[in-house]
Design a protein around this motif. Structure first.
Motif, PDB file in Angstrom:
ATOM      1  N   HIS A 131       0.827  -1.212   0.000  1.00 30.36           N
ATOM      2  CA  HIS A 131       0.000   0.000   0.000  1.00 30.36           C
ATOM      3  C   HIS A 131       0.862   1.263   0.000  1.00 30.36           C
ATOM      4  N   ARG A 181       2.610   1.923  -3.321  1.00 28.59           N
ATOM      5  CA  ARG A 181       1.665   2.373  -4.360  1.00 28.59           C
ATOM      6  C   ARG A 181       1.230   3.815  -4.113  1.00 28.59           C
ATOM      7  N   THR A 209       4.098   6.170  -5.055  1.00 31.68           N
ATOM      8  CA  THR A 209       4.286   6.288  -6.504  1.00 31.68           C
ATOM      9  C   THR A 209       3.230   7.183  -7.140  1.00 31.68           C
ATOM     10  N   ASP A 229      -6.290   3.907  -3.268  1.00 34.65           N
ATOM     11  CA  ASP A 229      -5.632   2.616  -3.105  1.00 34.65           C
ATOM     12  C   ASP A 229      -6.397   1.727  -2.130  1.00 34.65           C
ATOM     13  N   THR A 261      -8.168  -2.147  -3.175  1.00 40.10           N
ATOM     14  CA  THR A 261      -7.421  -3.243  -2.552  1.00 40.10           C
ATOM     15  C   THR A 261      -8.375  -4.086  -1.715  1.00 40.10           C
TER      16      THR A 261
END
Length: 416
Positions: free
Chosen positions: A238, A241, A244, A355, A359
């Protein structure tokens, strides 16, 4: 001989300025000039300098050859100081090649030579290399002892470069030992020391050292973020991501490099406070109780508390504390509203929600990207127009169309 010395000085100046190509050329001309006047000692110095620049450029075969040639001459002319210098810098080349036993032997021999000539600065460097070898060969207690000796000597002799470099190496050791806060403290101290050196740019080229330091800093923070995720099997990856995508949003908004680095680091550690949340709460498959929700909503405050006493070159604490605040004032922990919420915290906040929605969680399966965007659209009052627009643009460029079946679950307190 005058020409040889002039070229040597020009090479030193080029090396300080970070121009390795020019430095190599100057040192090569210096070597030829020393050879032409049969100055063996001068040639040894030129070989050594060529080795140093070759090592900087990762030309390790050339560095090997130059240090060997310099050392052989230094032995012939009985220059103890230069012998030690060649051995020590050759040890760093061996270390780079993972030839750890040769690196240790060279550094220990150099240490003995420097004790004869009473060079505290170079003894510190030798202890540092020995400590690095012990670190990489799985002997952390010995590594810490040698690196501590290096640090003490560097501080005693006033060698700022040695002190900064040793603090970085000790931080890498502490990272491997899981002592992340100690590692970050050392990196912050090293950063301040390199800044002092940068103000004295006539003495040393700092940019390369700063780049190495910042890479180490990111590695420590990233690993710490991953260790937090190990408490929650559903959120592995997590932080990476979020970092990024948040960085991409920051670039889209045209934020400067310093701010981008701040956002990246803050994204890695935005959930650090969850280490104080009970495992069964983090992984609860059903709705949280009121008390459990209150505990979960304390994690931004606990995260900032965990970092108290550590000064940072990048101030990412506001991201940790306020990434759950909402533009309409309905967030937590401080119920900030509008532009009271720092831009960096808004960026990490919107990416964090996306995210989380996409997920698998203990209490629901992942939403498709399209379903998650629908939820974010429904909640767009939580972020400023600029942040929302930049996120949508980056997301459209970063992800192909998601063909998974949408999940009907809306944003919940556990998502947040």
């Amino acid at each position: 001989e005058l020409r040889a010395r002039a070229e040597q000085n020009l090479g030193i100046l080029a090396s300080i300025q970070g121009d390795c190509e020019d430095a190599l050329a100057c040192y090569a001309r210096s070597l030829e000039a020393y050879k032409s006047c049969n100055d063996e000692h001068g040639s040894a110095i030129a070989y050594h300098n060529l080795g140093m620049v070759s090592a900087q450029r990762q030309l390790l075969d050339e560095a090997d050859r130059y240090f060997t040639q310099s050392y052989e001459i230094a032995v012939r002319v009985q220059d103890t100081y230069l012998q030690g210098l060649c051995l020590l810098n050759h040890a760093e080349v061996y270390f780079a090649r993972e030839r750890y036993e040769q690196a240790r032997r060279n550094a220990e021999t150099a240490l003995g030579l420097f004790e004869q000539v009473d060079s505290g600065v170079l003894r510190a460097q030798a202890y540092r290399v020995i400590g690095m070898v012990y670190r990489e060969t799985g002997r952390p207690a010995l590594a810490e002892a040698r690196l501590r000796s290096a640090l003490e000597l560097a501080m005693t002799t006033g060698s700022v470069l040695n002190e900064a470099t040793t603090r970085r190496e000790l931080a890498i050791l502490y990272q491997a030992m899981g002592r992340n806060q100690d590692a970050l403290r050392l990196l912050n101290e090293a950063h301040a020391l390199f800044r002092r050196l940068d103000a004295r740019s006539d003495l040393v080229y700092v940019d390369g050292k700063m780049a190495e330091l910042e890479a180490t800093y990111l590695a420590v923070v990233s690993e710490w973020g991953q260790s937090i995720e190990s408490n929650d099997s559903y959120t592995f990856g997590h932080c990476e991501r979020v970092a990024t995508l948040a960085l991409a949003v920051a670039e889209e908004l045209g934020l400067d490099q310093h701010t981008q680095t701040t956002i990246r680091l803050g994204a890695y550690l935005h959930d650090v406070g969850k280490v104080r949340v009970r495992h069964e709460v983090l992984n609860k498959p059903g709705p949280l109780t009121h008390a459990e929700r209150e505990a979960m909503q304390m994690h931004p405050i606990w995260g900032v508390e965990l970092l108290l006493g550590v000064g940072f070159p990048w101030d990412f604490r506001p991201i940790i504390r306020w990434h759950h605040e909402k533009y309409d004032g309905s967030g937590y922990p401080d119920r900030l509203r509008g532009d009271e919420i720092p831009l960096a915290a808004q960026i990490v906040g919107i990416v964090d929600v996306f995210d989380a929605l996409t997920t698998d969680r203990p209490y629901r399966p992942a939403l498709s990207h399209e379903a998650a965007l629908d939820e974010i659209e429904r909640c767009r009052a939580w972020w400023s127009r600029a942040v929302y627009a930049a996120f949508r643009k980056v997301r459209a460029a970063a992800f192909p169309r998601d063909t998974r079946a949408p999940c009907s679950l809306a944003v919940t307190s556990q998502t947040q």
